[in-house]
Write an enzyme that holds these catalytic residues in place. Sequence first.
Site, PDB file in Angstrom:
ATOM      1  N   CYS A 125       0.869  -1.174   0.000  1.00 46.88           N
ATOM      2  CA  CYS A 125       0.000   0.000   0.000  1.00 46.88           C
ATOM      3  C   CYS A 125       0.908   1.227   0.000  1.00 46.88           C
ATOM      4  O   CYS A 125       2.111   1.122  -0.222  1.00 46.88           O
ATOM      5  CB  CYS A 125      -0.993  -0.011   1.156  1.00 46.88           C
ATOM      6  SG  CYS A 125      -0.278   0.136   2.795  1.00 46.88           S
ATOM      7  N   CYS A 199      -4.150  -0.685  -2.261  1.00 45.17           N
ATOM      8  CA  CYS A 199      -4.385   0.745  -2.430  1.00 45.17           C
ATOM      9  C   CYS A 199      -4.321   1.059  -3.919  1.00 45.17           C
ATOM     10  O   CYS A 199      -3.425   0.581  -4.625  1.00 45.17           O
ATOM     11  CB  CYS A 199      -3.329   1.500  -1.628  1.00 45.17           C
ATOM     12  SG  CYS A 199      -2.885   3.115  -2.208  1.00 45.17           S
ATOM     13  N   CYS A 206       3.710   0.191  -8.265  1.00 47.75           N
ATOM     14  CA  CYS A 206       4.363  -0.962  -7.644  1.00 47.75           C
ATOM     15  C   CYS A 206       5.484  -1.469  -8.549  1.00 47.75           C
ATOM     16  O   CYS A 206       5.275  -1.675  -9.754  1.00 47.75           O
ATOM     17  CB  CYS A 206       3.347  -2.068  -7.405  1.00 47.75           C
ATOM     18  SG  CYS A 206       3.921  -3.344  -6.266  1.00 47.75           S
TER      19      CYS A 206
END
Length: 264
Positions: A125, A199, A206
């Site tokens: 997240c 999230c 990412c």
Amino acid sequence: MYFGFVRPSSPDAPAFVHLAAHPLRWQLLSELAASDYRVRELVERVGQPQNLVSYHLRLLRDGGLVAARRSSFDGRDSYYHLDLARCARALADAGSALHPALGFAPAPPSLLTKASRRPAVLFACTGNSARSPIAEALLHHRAGGRVEVTSAGSHPKPRIHSVAVQLLREQHGIDISGQHPRHLDTLVGRRFDYVISLCDKVREVCPDFGGQPRLVHWSLPDPAAASGPGPVGYPAFVRTAAEIDTRIRYLLPLLMPTPQEVQP
């Protein structure tokens, strides 16, 4: 003389059967069982026009099997997700309606056994202070150490949110008070079987961990951004932890085989 088979009079099929029997709706349910998606992503995955996908998503939402949340990355967009607990109940009710002995419930985590190698899961997240450490703690707790689990954030906070620490201690008997947020970049090069983003923002940034992990998205609002009675946003943390725990209970059978699947 041949009398043939006369079907006894029976009530209409359960609503779940009507909803799930349509090929496109079943395809959408199957996609959302794996990850949360936006409409345009579902359009790409099922190969159907957006207006048709939106129509069938609305029917699934009206039936309570699918829900949507506004994206925290782009407020003009929404993520759709499968209500796993409601689907399990609806499927069990449909089986029971056909025959009482056909009702069933998902296998509890206690049926899971040790695999040859511990599967590795990363929860990601933004701040690594609420959602992802809660998920890390709950998966580690439910798997009994049989899953290698960690969490990290794209912009980690200085410390784990105090309400997350309090909630896990009070409701699950888990102590993460000594844990500290970590940056996603510190895990690059690690092997993961699952990378689960919690999230909408971190999903867009990412890093690539290599090794072709299964990428899953759970679109969850940040409980730390909510306000309410008692400790800051405590009810929001309770709701978030409950949803994470439900998703983890349905993730566990995917991570490790049941005893019947273990080879001698």
